[in-house]
Design an enzyme around this catalytic site. Structure first.
Site, PDB file in Angstrom:
ATOM      1  N   SER A  78       0.863  -1.193   0.000  1.00  0.00           N
ATOM      2  CA  SER A  78       0.000   0.000   0.000  1.00  0.00           C
ATOM      3  C   SER A  78       0.890   1.232   0.000  1.00  0.00           C
ATOM      4  O   SER A  78       2.072   1.156   0.392  1.00  0.00           O
ATOM      5  CB  SER A  78      -0.851  -0.009   1.279  1.00  0.00           C
TER       6      SER A  78
ATOM      7  N   TYR B 114      -1.130  -0.548  10.474  1.00  0.00           N
ATOM      8  CA  TYR B 114      -1.271  -0.860   9.041  1.00  0.00           C
ATOM      9  C   TYR B 114       0.025  -0.515   8.307  1.00  0.00           C
ATOM     10  O   TYR B 114       0.518  -1.308   7.499  1.00  0.00           O
ATOM     11  CB  TYR B 114      -2.461  -0.076   8.483  1.00  0.00           C
TER      12      TYR B 114
HETATM   13  N1  LIG Z   1      -8.794  -0.739  -0.915  1.00  0.00           N
HETATM   14  C1  LIG Z   1      -7.755   0.063  -0.799  1.00  0.00           C
HETATM   15  O1  LIG Z   1      -7.871   1.282  -0.858  1.00  0.00           O
HETATM   16  C2  LIG Z   1      -6.383  -0.532  -0.648  1.00  0.00           C
HETATM   17  C3  LIG Z   1      -5.278   0.304  -0.880  1.00  0.00           C
HETATM   18  C4  LIG Z   1      -3.996  -0.224  -0.724  1.00  0.00           C
HETATM   19  C5  LIG Z   1      -3.839  -1.542  -0.389  1.00  0.00           C
HETATM   20  N2  LIG Z   1      -4.927  -2.333  -0.160  1.00  0.00           N
HETATM   21  C6  LIG Z   1      -4.690  -3.731   0.195  1.00  0.00           C
HETATM   22  O2  LIG Z   1      -5.342  -4.534  -0.754  1.00  0.00           O
HETATM   23  C7  LIG Z   1      -5.684  -5.796  -0.183  1.00  0.00           C
HETATM   24  C8  LIG Z   1      -7.153  -6.101  -0.458  1.00  0.00           C
HETATM   25  O3  LIG Z   1      -7.925  -5.101   0.161  1.00  0.00           O
HETATM   26  P1  LIG Z   1      -9.448  -4.775  -0.245  1.00  0.00           P
HETATM   27  O4  LIG Z   1      -9.543  -3.324  -0.326  1.00  0.00           O
HETATM   28  O5  LIG Z   1      -9.863  -5.617  -1.379  1.00  0.00           O
HETATM   29  O6  LIG Z   1     -10.161  -5.228   1.123  1.00  0.00           O
HETATM   30  P2  LIG Z   1     -11.502  -6.072   1.401  1.00  0.00           P
HETATM   31  O7  LIG Z   1     -12.534  -5.765   0.390  1.00  0.00           O
HETATM   32  O8  LIG Z   1     -11.781  -5.852   2.838  1.00  0.00           O
HETATM   33  O9  LIG Z   1     -11.007  -7.584   1.166  1.00  0.00           O
HETATM   34  C9  LIG Z   1     -10.051  -8.167   2.016  1.00  0.00           C
HETATM   35  C10 LIG Z   1      -9.907  -9.617   1.646  1.00  0.00           C
HETATM   36  O10 LIG Z   1      -8.914 -10.214   2.516  1.00  0.00           O
HETATM   37  C11 LIG Z   1      -9.461 -11.393   3.116  1.00  0.00           C
HETATM   38  N3  LIG Z   1      -8.951 -11.559   4.475  1.00  0.00           N
HETATM   39  C12 LIG Z   1      -8.942 -10.631   5.470  1.00  0.00           C
HETATM   40  N4  LIG Z   1      -8.428 -11.165   6.593  1.00  0.00           N
HETATM   41  C13 LIG Z   1      -8.110 -12.447   6.300  1.00  0.00           C
HETATM   42  C14 LIG Z   1      -7.544 -13.504   7.061  1.00  0.00           C
HETATM   43  N5  LIG Z   1      -7.193 -13.353   8.352  1.00  0.00           N
HETATM   44  N6  LIG Z   1      -7.345 -14.705   6.457  1.00  0.00           N
HETATM   45  C15 LIG Z   1      -7.702 -14.866   5.164  1.00  0.00           C
HETATM   46  N7  LIG Z   1      -8.234 -13.912   4.383  1.00  0.00           N
HETATM   47  C16 LIG Z   1      -8.439 -12.706   4.959  1.00  0.00           C
HETATM   48  C17 LIG Z   1     -10.971 -11.170   3.124  1.00  0.00           C
HETATM   49  O11 LIG Z   1     -11.658 -12.404   3.085  1.00  0.00           O
HETATM   50  P3  LIG Z   1     -12.456 -13.002   4.354  1.00  0.00           P
HETATM   51  O12 LIG Z   1     -13.199 -11.864   4.961  1.00  0.00           O
HETATM   52  O13 LIG Z   1     -13.292 -14.079   3.748  1.00  0.00           O
HETATM   53  O14 LIG Z   1     -11.413 -13.569   5.253  1.00  0.00           O
HETATM   54  C18 LIG Z   1     -11.195 -10.399   1.823  1.00  0.00           C
HETATM   55  O15 LIG Z   1     -11.342 -11.289   0.741  1.00  0.00           O
HETATM   56  C19 LIG Z   1      -5.349  -5.682   1.302  1.00  0.00           C
HETATM   57  O16 LIG Z   1      -4.078  -6.262   1.540  1.00  0.00           O
HETATM   58  C20 LIG Z   1      -5.272  -4.179   1.519  1.00  0.00           C
HETATM   59  O17 LIG Z   1      -4.456  -3.833   2.632  1.00  0.00           O
HETATM   60  C21 LIG Z   1      -6.183  -1.853  -0.292  1.00  0.00           C
END
Ligand SMILES: NC(=O)c1ccc[n+]([C@@H]2O[C@H](COP(=O)([O-])OP(=O)(O)OC[C@H]3O[C@@H](n4cnc5c(N)ncnc54)[C@H](OP(=O)(O)O)[C@@H]3O)[C@@H](O)[C@H]2O)c1
Length: 238
Positions: free
Chosen positions: A142, A155
């Site tokens: 990120s 984070y």
């Molecule tokens: N959205 C943004 O603005 C952004 C920006 C920079 C980086 N990111 C990074 O991108 C990645 C995806 O984020 P997102 O925005 O798509 O978030 P999201 O919609 O909340 O999805 C998160 C995913 O991670 C899984 N997950 C969470 N905790 C877990 C655990 N303990 N074990 C296994 N699976 C787990 C969840 O599945 P379950 O709930 O089924 O476990 C879900 O599929 C993350 O690493 C986040 O830090 C996001």
């Protein structure tokens, strides 16, 4: 451009958000995809959508922060689905509060999922990539892994940690033709960013998960002798 059709990919956190968009983009390229997460209902639903794209799809339920569950989950996937060529370490959690406000359990959970989870899954998949003498590992860090901010200490520590892990791993395994790429997106519309109040998800203003998936696919299609070490993706008009 490399042809990725027929390869096998593991996308952690693949049922929704960025992970789902990456899984869909991979399936559209003819990549066979395994998605993982903790929510079986969501995994089943996304797996059905991916299957409709005509590729082989499976899912596994495990918590990436539980090393024993990770090792067993990957072993089961290898037995039923095959060995992987591509690993996308995408699963992650986030919550923001000051150092004094966030309790120790919440701070630790963010490190355990984002950093330890990435390490556990990578350690489980790496032997099969080394054995094949090829592979791609993509880390979803990120912009919070490049710069801290007030309230993001847990984070940011986890996402800075992912960059350090990936940089070391890249230097360790490029002799095995394994590429390690760290992506550092800014805010992208998803449950995570909307729940945190970072964006309202307006596609006119903020990156969409599909935009990020395009970067992942472009990276995988680079000539094998070339490796994108890291890339930062930002919205043009936030
Ligand atoms: N959205 C943004 O603005 C952004 C920006 C920079 C980086 N990111 C990074 O991108 C990645 C995806 O984020 P997102 O925005 O798509 O978030 P999201 O919609 O909340 O999805 C998160 C995913 O991670 C899984 N997950 C969470 N905790 C877990 C655990 N303990 N074990 C296994 N699976 C787990 C969840 O599945 P379950 O709930 O089924 O476990 C879900 O599929 C993350 O690493 C986040 O830090 C996001």
């Amino acid at each position: 451009m490399e042809n990725i059709t027929g390869k096998r990919a593991l996308v952690t956190g693949g049922a929704k958000g960025l992970g789902k968009a990456i899984a869909v983009a991979l399936a559209k390229e003819g990549v066979h995809v395994a998605i993982t997460g903790r929510n079986e209902i969501a995994l089943k639903q996304t797996a059905a959508e991916l299957t409709a794209l005509g590729t082989e799809v499976t899912y596994a339920v495990f918590d990436v922060s539980d090393n024993e569950a990770v090792q067993q989950g990957i072993k089961n996937l290898n037995e039923t689905f095959g060995n992987f060529d591509i690993l996308v370490n995408n699963a992650g959690i986030s919550s923001f509060a000051s150092v004094m406000e966030m309790d120790v359990q919440d701070w630790t959970a963010i490190i355990n999922v984002n950093l330890m989870g990435t390490y556990f899954v990578t350690k489980a998949v790496l032997p099969q990539l080394i054995e094949k003498n090829q592979g791609d590992i993509i880390m979803v860090s990120s912009t919070a892994g490049l710069n801290g901010a007030a309230t993001t200490s847990a984070y940011s520590a986890s996402k800075f940690g992912v960059i350090g892990f990936a940089d070391s791993l890249m230097r360790e395994v490029r002799k095995n033709n394994i590429r390690v790429c760290t992506l550092t997106p800014s805010t992208i519309a998803s449950d995570m960013s909307i729940d945190l109040g970072l964006t309202d998800g307006d596609p006119e203003k903020v990156l969409q998960p599909e935009d990020f998936a395009e970067l992942v696919i472009a990276n995988l299609k680079l000539p094998k002798r070339a490796m994108l070490k890291s890339a930062s993706l930002w919205s043009t008009n936030p």
